[in-house]
Design a protein around this motif. Structure first.
Motif, PDB file in Angstrom:
ATOM      1  N   LEU A  49     -26.806  15.553 -10.725  1.00 43.53           N
ATOM      2  CA  LEU A  49     -26.014  15.794  -9.528  1.00 43.53           C
ATOM      3  C   LEU A  49     -26.975  16.296  -8.460  1.00 43.53           C
ATOM      4  CD1 LEU A  49     -23.399  15.919  -7.940  1.00 43.53           C
ATOM      5  CD2 LEU A  49     -22.915  18.138  -8.998  1.00 43.53           C
ATOM      6  N   TRP A  50     -27.424  15.359  -7.660  1.00 39.59           N
ATOM      7  CA  TRP A  50     -28.381  15.672  -6.586  1.00 39.59           C
ATOM      8  C   TRP A  50     -27.702  15.355  -5.264  1.00 39.59           C
ATOM      9  CZ3 TRP A  50     -32.850  11.984  -8.446  1.00 39.59           C
ATOM     10  CH2 TRP A  50     -33.363  12.433  -9.664  1.00 39.59           C
ATOM     11  N   ILE A  51     -27.728  16.311  -4.361  1.00 36.79           N
ATOM     12  CA  ILE A  51     -27.172  16.120  -3.024  1.00 36.79           C
ATOM     13  C   ILE A  51     -28.217  16.565  -2.018  1.00 36.79           C
ATOM     14  CG2 ILE A  51     -25.341  16.803  -1.422  1.00 36.79           C
ATOM     15  CD1 ILE A  51     -23.528  17.199  -3.881  1.00 36.79           C
ATOM     16  N   LYS A  52     -28.414  15.734  -0.987  1.00 37.39           N
ATOM     17  CA  LYS A  52     -29.395  16.074   0.056  1.00 37.39           C
ATOM     18  C   LYS A  52     -29.116  17.479   0.580  1.00 37.39           C
ATOM     19  CE  LYS A  52     -30.697  13.145   3.244  1.00 37.39           C
ATOM     20  NZ  LYS A  52     -32.089  12.845   3.032  1.00 37.39           N
ATOM     21  N   PRO A  53     -30.154  18.258   0.804  1.00 39.26           N
ATOM     22  CA  PRO A  53     -29.952  19.613   1.330  1.00 39.26           C
ATOM     23  C   PRO A  53     -29.089  19.646   2.602  1.00 39.26           C
ATOM     24  CG  PRO A  53     -32.189  19.376   0.561  1.00 39.26           C
ATOM     25  CD  PRO A  53     -31.560  18.006   0.476  1.00 39.26           C
ATOM     26  N   SER A  54     -29.206  18.630   3.435  1.00 42.72           N
ATOM     27  CA  SER A  54     -28.405  18.588   4.672  1.00 42.72           C
ATOM     28  C   SER A  54     -26.911  18.456   4.399  1.00 42.72           C
ATOM     29  CB  SER A  54     -28.874  17.431   5.567  1.00 42.72           C
ATOM     30  OG  SER A  54     -28.712  16.193   4.885  1.00 42.72           O
ATOM     31  N   HIS A  55     -26.535  18.081   3.189  1.00 43.10           N
ATOM     32  CA  HIS A  55     -25.128  17.905   2.835  1.00 43.10           C
ATOM     33  C   HIS A  55     -24.668  18.882   1.743  1.00 43.10           C
ATOM     34  CE1 HIS A  55     -25.801  14.237   5.107  1.00 43.10           C
ATOM     35  NE2 HIS A  55     -24.493  14.175   5.238  1.00 43.10           N
ATOM     36  N   GLN A  56     -25.521  19.822   1.388  1.00 46.92           N
ATOM     37  CA  GLN A  56     -25.134  20.835   0.410  1.00 46.92           C
ATOM     38  C   GLN A  56     -24.273  21.892   1.090  1.00 46.92           C
ATOM     39  OE1 GLN A  56     -28.766  22.264  -1.434  1.00 46.92           O
ATOM     40  NE2 GLN A  56     -29.188  20.278  -2.368  1.00 46.92           N
ATOM     41  N   ASN A  57     -23.570  22.666   0.288  1.00 49.51           N
ATOM     42  CA  ASN A  57     -22.713  23.757   0.774  1.00 49.51           C
ATOM     43  C   ASN A  57     -21.589  23.255   1.676  1.00 49.51           C
ATOM     44  OD1 ASN A  57     -24.296  25.818  -0.533  1.00 49.51           O
ATOM     45  ND2 ASN A  57     -25.834  25.433   1.046  1.00 49.51           N
ATOM     46  N   GLN A  58     -21.130  22.031   1.406  1.00 46.37           N
ATOM     47  CA  GLN A  58     -20.001  21.465   2.140  1.00 46.37           C
ATOM     48  C   GLN A  58     -18.864  21.089   1.188  1.00 46.37           C
ATOM     49  OE1 GLN A  58     -21.086  18.575   5.193  1.00 46.37           O
ATOM     50  NE2 GLN A  58     -23.152  19.396   5.228  1.00 46.37           N
TER      51      GLN A  58
END
Length: 151
Positions: free
Chosen positions: A81-90
């Motif tokens: 489960l990898w999510i670009k840092p720009s889209h994390q915490n959303q």
């Protein structure tokens, strides 16, 4: 407001995004435990990609990550489960994990995963009720028992 997302099948043309995202998301965590070796990481990513059954996560038509769920006899395993840092915490990672938990409960299974000891995603898994059941040099092995899954 939670960002809307969807999944698409992984294609061979996704390799450069896969490699770049691996490096962007995991470099600091891996480096803190073992140090970063470009050659070792490139080989590992190549091997992982060839064997991957991951789905690409998209938001607003843009590729933002990867998720792979392996269906085992008694559990679903979140192997990636990898999510670009720009889209994390959303809320995307939380939503994906909660959906896996619901699916597992419906199937009478548990959910398992492993997380690098240096990865702050541990907080997410703790918050969702995962417990540690083992560890090795770099990872914590975590599980969520189906009776703990929220209705």
């Amino acid at each position: 407001m939670r960002l809307e997302y969807n999944f698409r099948e992984l294609k061979s043309s996704d390799f450069s995004f896969y490699k770049a995202l691996h490096d962007e998301v995991l470099r600091d965590y891996v480096e803190a435990i073992w140090g970063w070796d470009d050659g070792v990481q490139a080989k590992m990513v190549g091997d992982e990609f060839e064997a991957s059954r991951a789905k690409v996560i998209q938001a607003e038509g843009v590729d933002i990550g990867f998720v792979q769920i392996d269906d085992n006899k008694d559990h679903l395993f979140i192997s990636q489960l990898w999510i670009k840092p720009s889209h994390q915490n959303q809320g995307i990672g939380t939503d994906i994990v909660q959906n896996v938990m619901r699916d597992a409960k419906a199937m009478g299974k548990h959910v398992r995963l492993y997380v690098l000891k240096t990865n702050r995603a541990q907080r997410l898994y703790d918050r969702l009720g995962f417990i540690q059941y083992g560890e090795d040099e770099g990872d914590y092995y975590m599980k969520h028992e189906m009776q703990n899954v929220a209705e």
